[in-house]
Design a protein around this motif. Structure first.
Motif, short mmCIF file in Angstrom:
data_model
loop_
_atom_site.label_atom_id
_atom_site.label_comp_id
_atom_site.label_asym_id
_atom_site.label_seq_id
_atom_site.Cartn_x
_atom_site.Cartn_y
_atom_site.Cartn_z
N THR A 162 -0.62 -2.91 -3.07
CA THR A 162 -1.11 -2.21 -4.26
C THR A 162 -0.44 -0.85 -4.42
N ILE A 163 -0.31 -0.13 -3.30
CA ILE A 163 0.29 1.21 -3.35
C ILE A 163 1.73 1.15 -3.84
N PHE A 164 2.56 0.34 -3.18
CA PHE A 164 3.99 0.33 -3.51
C PHE A 164 4.28 -0.51 -4.74
N GLY A 165 3.39 -1.42 -5.09
CA GLY A 165 3.59 -2.23 -6.28
C GLY A 165 3.51 -1.42 -7.56
N LYS A 166 2.94 -0.20 -7.50
CA LYS A 166 2.84 0.66 -8.68
C LYS A 166 4.13 1.43 -8.95
N PHE A 167 5.05 1.43 -7.98
CA PHE A 167 6.30 2.15 -8.14
C PHE A 167 7.22 1.41 -9.10
N CYS A 168 8.19 2.14 -9.64
CA CYS A 168 9.22 1.49 -10.41
C CYS A 168 10.21 0.82 -9.47
N ILE A 169 10.89 -0.22 -9.93
CA ILE A 169 11.94 -0.86 -9.12
C ILE A 169 13.08 0.15 -9.00
N GLY A 170 13.62 0.28 -7.81
CA GLY A 170 14.68 1.25 -7.58
C GLY A 170 14.20 2.49 -6.86
N LYS A 171 12.86 2.61 -6.72
CA LYS A 171 12.28 3.73 -5.98
C LYS A 171 11.40 3.20 -4.84
N LEU A 227 7.98 2.67 6.42
CA LEU A 227 8.04 1.83 7.61
C LEU A 227 8.98 2.39 8.68
N HIS A 228 9.97 3.17 8.25
CA HIS A 228 10.91 3.76 9.21
C HIS A 228 10.50 5.19 9.60
N GLY A 229 9.31 5.61 9.20
CA GLY A 229 8.80 6.90 9.63
C GLY A 229 9.39 8.11 8.91
N LYS A 230 10.05 7.90 7.78
CA LYS A 230 10.60 9.03 7.03
C LYS A 230 9.52 9.74 6.22
N LEU A 231 8.49 8.99 5.85
CA LEU A 231 7.35 9.53 5.11
C LEU A 231 6.09 8.92 5.68
N ASP A 232 4.97 9.66 5.64
CA ASP A 232 3.71 8.99 5.92
C ASP A 232 3.18 8.44 4.60
N LEU A 233 2.03 7.78 4.64
CA LEU A 233 1.55 7.07 3.45
C LEU A 233 1.17 8.03 2.33
N THR A 234 0.59 9.19 2.66
CA THR A 234 0.23 10.15 1.61
C THR A 234 1.48 10.70 0.93
N GLN A 235 2.53 10.92 1.70
CA GLN A 235 3.78 11.41 1.12
C GLN A 235 4.43 10.34 0.25
N ALA A 236 4.37 9.09 0.70
CA ALA A 236 4.92 8.00 -0.10
C ALA A 236 4.20 7.89 -1.43
N GLU A 237 2.88 8.03 -1.42
CA GLU A 237 2.11 7.97 -2.66
C GLU A 237 2.43 9.18 -3.55
N ALA A 238 2.74 10.32 -2.92
CA ALA A 238 3.10 11.51 -3.68
C ALA A 238 4.40 11.32 -4.45
N VAL A 239 5.29 10.47 -3.92
CA VAL A 239 6.55 10.19 -4.63
C VAL A 239 6.25 9.61 -6.01
N ALA A 240 5.34 8.63 -6.05
CA ALA A 240 4.96 8.01 -7.32
C ALA A 240 4.29 9.02 -8.25
N ASP A 241 3.44 9.88 -7.68
CA ASP A 241 2.77 10.91 -8.50
C ASP A 241 3.78 11.90 -9.05
N LEU A 242 4.79 12.24 -8.26
CA LEU A 242 5.80 13.19 -8.71
C LEU A 242 6.62 12.61 -9.86
N ILE A 243 6.96 11.33 -9.76
CA ILE A 243 7.70 10.67 -10.83
C ILE A 243 6.88 10.64 -12.11
N ALA A 244 5.56 10.44 -11.98
CA ALA A 244 4.69 10.31 -13.14
C ALA A 244 4.17 11.66 -13.65
N ALA A 245 4.49 12.75 -12.96
CA ALA A 245 3.95 14.07 -13.33
C ALA A 245 4.37 14.45 -14.75
N ASN A 246 3.39 14.84 -15.57
CA ASN A 246 3.67 15.23 -16.94
C ASN A 246 3.23 16.66 -17.24
#
Length: 459
Positions: free
Chosen positions: A450-459, A123-142
């Protein structure tokens, strides 16, 4: 989750994984983050300290000292969220960390919702939506491939591709719409040949991104590999050899494996999900074994790859006619090469391994490394590259398909000689979906939830 309400609240959450650890980090973000942190911190006056500084002190709740901590201070806009952010690093006791959060809440902070820190970054323009979704993918990367794909998207690789496409379409849309102001003069500002070339180039790029989704999906979720064959063909032995551990029971008794066993294997940074299935024989009288056989067939049909094991010492090789439908994803593996070689040499016939036929002796490890290379090449080849944009997100895939449909409509409209105002409708539709992927146009709140609800709390 209410996505846009309470953006002026200061939020707090545990930023490290729950459970006992050496340290734990409590994160605050919002307009009162520094003030609240200063109210619970005994040490320097945090309100007077510069951004990107560390401070040692104590956390207090009333008169009670909670913990010795190090506080990290990040002032807006130079923080992850774009807001004032404070991270309190304390000892990793769940009780202590809970007390630190309690102290922050007592001074006006609100408990963060899942993904709310990253939501604020968006919302503050630090990331676009694809980058924000990539954060969750990076955390879940195995796997390394999943990590590299998410990292490329987080760095803006996918966004950059879409930005170039969007800018070109915007320029031509503007020219086409300008024609409408001079419609009485029959003027064409947008050269139709150039527009057609642009649409074809854009469509080609979008098609490449759409095609990459199949690969991206298996990189993200792992590539399923079904190991099938007759009973005692060596399926469980191969599974153990690939994993380098005794995971499956190995026995000379036919039908030992009654159910599927699933394990994961990392080959060259890509995750493979190995499924050891029950041995398939067409005329078993054991009802439970037959259920396992049917499940084996289903797993083979659903798998991304099939390893069809053929016992080289078996005088009556298996015949599975239903496998022909899956020949493109099947690798025939010839097992018990060592025993077969001994039999031939005993008969006076000298034989050498032909690795193009994928012979293995799983008990000794012979041919296993070569088989891993074949599995990787069959599944991935040279498609994984940190330089290539690979789509891994189903939301992106759906939007790209709608963009492709819009571009097809534009090209068809030009062939039919449609006027600029009609062409603009489809160009604008393509632009809308391009912007929806990155969040450059307003995205439905339910989608954001839906997008941000999949994140862990604290991220």
């Amino acid at each position: 989750m209410n996505m846009l309400a309470d953006i002026q609240d200061t939020i707090v959450a545990l930023a490290t994984a729950p459970g006992v650890g050496a340290i734990g980090v409590v994160r605050l973000s919002g307009p009162q983050a520094v003030t609240i942190a200063d109210a619970v911190f005994k040490g320097k006056d945090l309100r007077k300290q510069p951004s990107h500084s560390l401070h040692f002190g104590h956390i207090i709740l009333g008169e009670e000292m909670i913990d010795e901590v190090v506080v990290s201070l990040y002032r807006n806009p130079k923080s992850y969220t774009g807001e004032d952010t404070v991270e309190i690093s304390g000892h990793g006791s769940p009780f202590i960390l809970g007390k630190i959060i309690e102290a922050c809440v007592a001074h006006g902070a609100r408990l963060a919702q899942p993904g709310e820190f990253t939501q604020r970054a968006f919302l503050h323009g630090k990331l676009d939506l694809t980058q924000a979704e990539a954060v969750a993918d990076l955390i879940a990367a195995n796997s390394r491939a999943a990590q590299q794909t998410a990292l490329n998207q987080l760095r803006g690789g996918f966004s950059g591709d879409l930005k170039l496409l969007r800018e070109e379409l915007i320029n031509f849309a503007a020219l086409v719409e300008l024609e409408l102001d001079f419609s009485d003069e029959d003027v064409e500002f947008a050269d139709r040949t150039q527009l057609k070339n642009l649409v074809q180039r854009t469509y080609k790029k979008v098609s490449q991104l759409i095609d990459s989704f199949q690969l991206g999906n298996v990189i993200k979720n792992g590539i399923s590999v079904a190991i099938i064959g007759k009973p005692n063909a060596g399926k469980s032995t191969l599974l153990n050899a690939l994993l380098n551990e005794e995971r499956a029971i190995v026995s000379d008794i036919a039908g030992t494996t009654r159910d599927t066993i699933e394990e994961t294997l990392n080959i060259n940074g890509v995750l493979f999900r190995l499924i050891d299935t029950a041995g398939i024989r067409e005329h078993s009288t054991d009802q439970i074994e037959n259920m396992g056989i049917e499940r084996s067939k289903q797993n083979a049909q659903r798998a991304n790859l099939i390893l069809h094991l053929i016992d080289m010492t078996d005088e009556a090789p298996d015949q599975f006619p239903w496998l022909k439908a899956f020949s493109e994803k099947t690798i025939e593996v010839y097992t018990k090469f060592d025993k077969w070689q001994q039999q031939k040499e005993a008969a006076g016939i000298a034989v050498e391994a032909d690795f193009s036929q994928h012979p293995i002796a799983a008990k000794t490890g012979f041919g296993i490394d070569e088989l891993k290379a074949v599995i990787f090449e069959k599944a991935i080849g040279d498609a994984v590259s940190t330089e290539n944009t690979i789509v891994t997100n189903a939301r992106h895939h759906v939007a790209l398909q709608k963009i492709a449909e819009s571009l097809e409509a534009v090209e068809a409209g030009m062939q039919q000689g449609l006027s600029g105002d009609l062409l603009t409708i489809d160009i604008r539709r393509a632009l809308h979906y391009l912007g929806e992927i990155t969040g450059q146009v307003e995205v439905d709140r339910d989608i954001l939830g839906t997008i941000f609800g999949k994140f862990c709390i604290g991220k």
